[in-house]
Design an enzyme around this catalytic site. Sequence first.
Site, mmCIF file in Angstrom:
data_model
loop_
_atom_site.group_PDB
_atom_site.id
_atom_site.type_symbol
_atom_site.label_atom_id
_atom_site.label_comp_id
_atom_site.label_asym_id
_atom_site.label_seq_id
_atom_site.Cartn_x
_atom_site.Cartn_y
_atom_site.Cartn_z
ATOM 1 C CG ASN A 30 1.305 -0.174 12.477
ATOM 2 O OD1 ASN A 30 2.142 0.412 11.784
ATOM 3 N ND2 ASN A 30 1.172 0.049 13.777
ATOM 4 N N GLY A 38 0.113 -3.965 21.421
ATOM 5 C CA GLY A 38 0.239 -5.425 21.405
ATOM 6 C C GLY A 38 1.676 -5.886 21.327
ATOM 7 C CB VAL A 39 3.119 -8.884 19.737
ATOM 8 C CG1 VAL A 39 2.890 -8.749 18.250
ATOM 9 C CG2 VAL A 39 4.342 -9.725 20.035
ATOM 10 C CG ASP A 40 4.433 -3.105 16.240
ATOM 11 O OD1 ASP A 40 5.671 -3.074 16.304
ATOM 12 O OD2 ASP A 40 3.767 -2.466 15.404
ATOM 13 C CB SER A 123 -4.356 -11.014 11.929
ATOM 14 O OG SER A 123 -3.813 -10.203 10.918
ATOM 15 C CB THR A 124 -5.536 -13.697 16.636
ATOM 16 O OG1 THR A 124 -4.365 -13.838 17.437
ATOM 17 C CG2 THR A 124 -5.431 -14.598 15.426
ATOM 18 N N GLY A 125 -5.141 -10.238 17.548
ATOM 19 C CA GLY A 125 -5.300 -9.298 18.656
ATOM 20 C C GLY A 125 -6.140 -8.117 18.189
ATOM 21 C CE1 TYR A 127 -4.200 -3.749 12.932
ATOM 22 C CE2 TYR A 127 -3.022 -5.173 11.403
ATOM 23 C CZ TYR A 127 -3.206 -3.933 11.991
ATOM 24 O OH TYR A 127 -2.399 -2.888 11.627
#
Length: 180
Positions: A30, A38-40, A123-125, A127
């Site tokens: 972000n 998530g992945v972050d 962006s597909t989680g 976001y």
Amino acid sequence: MTQNPTDDRLVLTQGNLTQVAADAIVNAANTSLLGGGGVDGAIHRAAGPGLLAECRTLHGCPTGEARITGGYHLPARHVIHTVGPVWQGGHRGERGTLARCYHSVFELVERHGLRSVAFPSISTGAYRFPISEAAPIALREMRAALARLPQLERVTVVLFSAADLDVYRQALATAGVPTP
Ligand code: ADP
């Protein structure tokens, strides 16, 4: 009909991005670059506190741009952080912004002479960008980069679920096939 629209340097796989040994893995970050879900979150947990400390020195990253850091305790040497668009229905330039994320990542790959890079589905989680729309954009940008950058030996997309892997496989299978 295009027989093989892709390149054998482009690989789709299911797994956990934090375990991938590549010159760089890509973080769907972000704008604060200070970690998230998530992945972050998974990348920061696996990399350890050194990653957050380096990210603090970067003072954030605008949507569509990318920043590179070390990989710390990750098997990957670097993390390239990019900030995808939040899906707002598709009329706010989200598709172009997503393409710009991939482009920004490949600019850093080129500048740092990296030979392998592994991506999540940006962006597909959280976001909420529809994955069926995101996959063809991601794959188009990856194929363009592979065509442009002979140094690149491998681009991997690491999908977290079997369903997501299927969507990317479908998109890859139809990529480049002209519509009647
Ligand atoms: P964004 O905020 O850009 O949507 P998310 O992290 O919420 O980012 O989701 C992006 C994608 O990453 C989702 O498909 C999610 O399932 C996936 N993901 C989450 N954790 C991992 C992981 N450890 N490895 C690979 N993909 C992951």
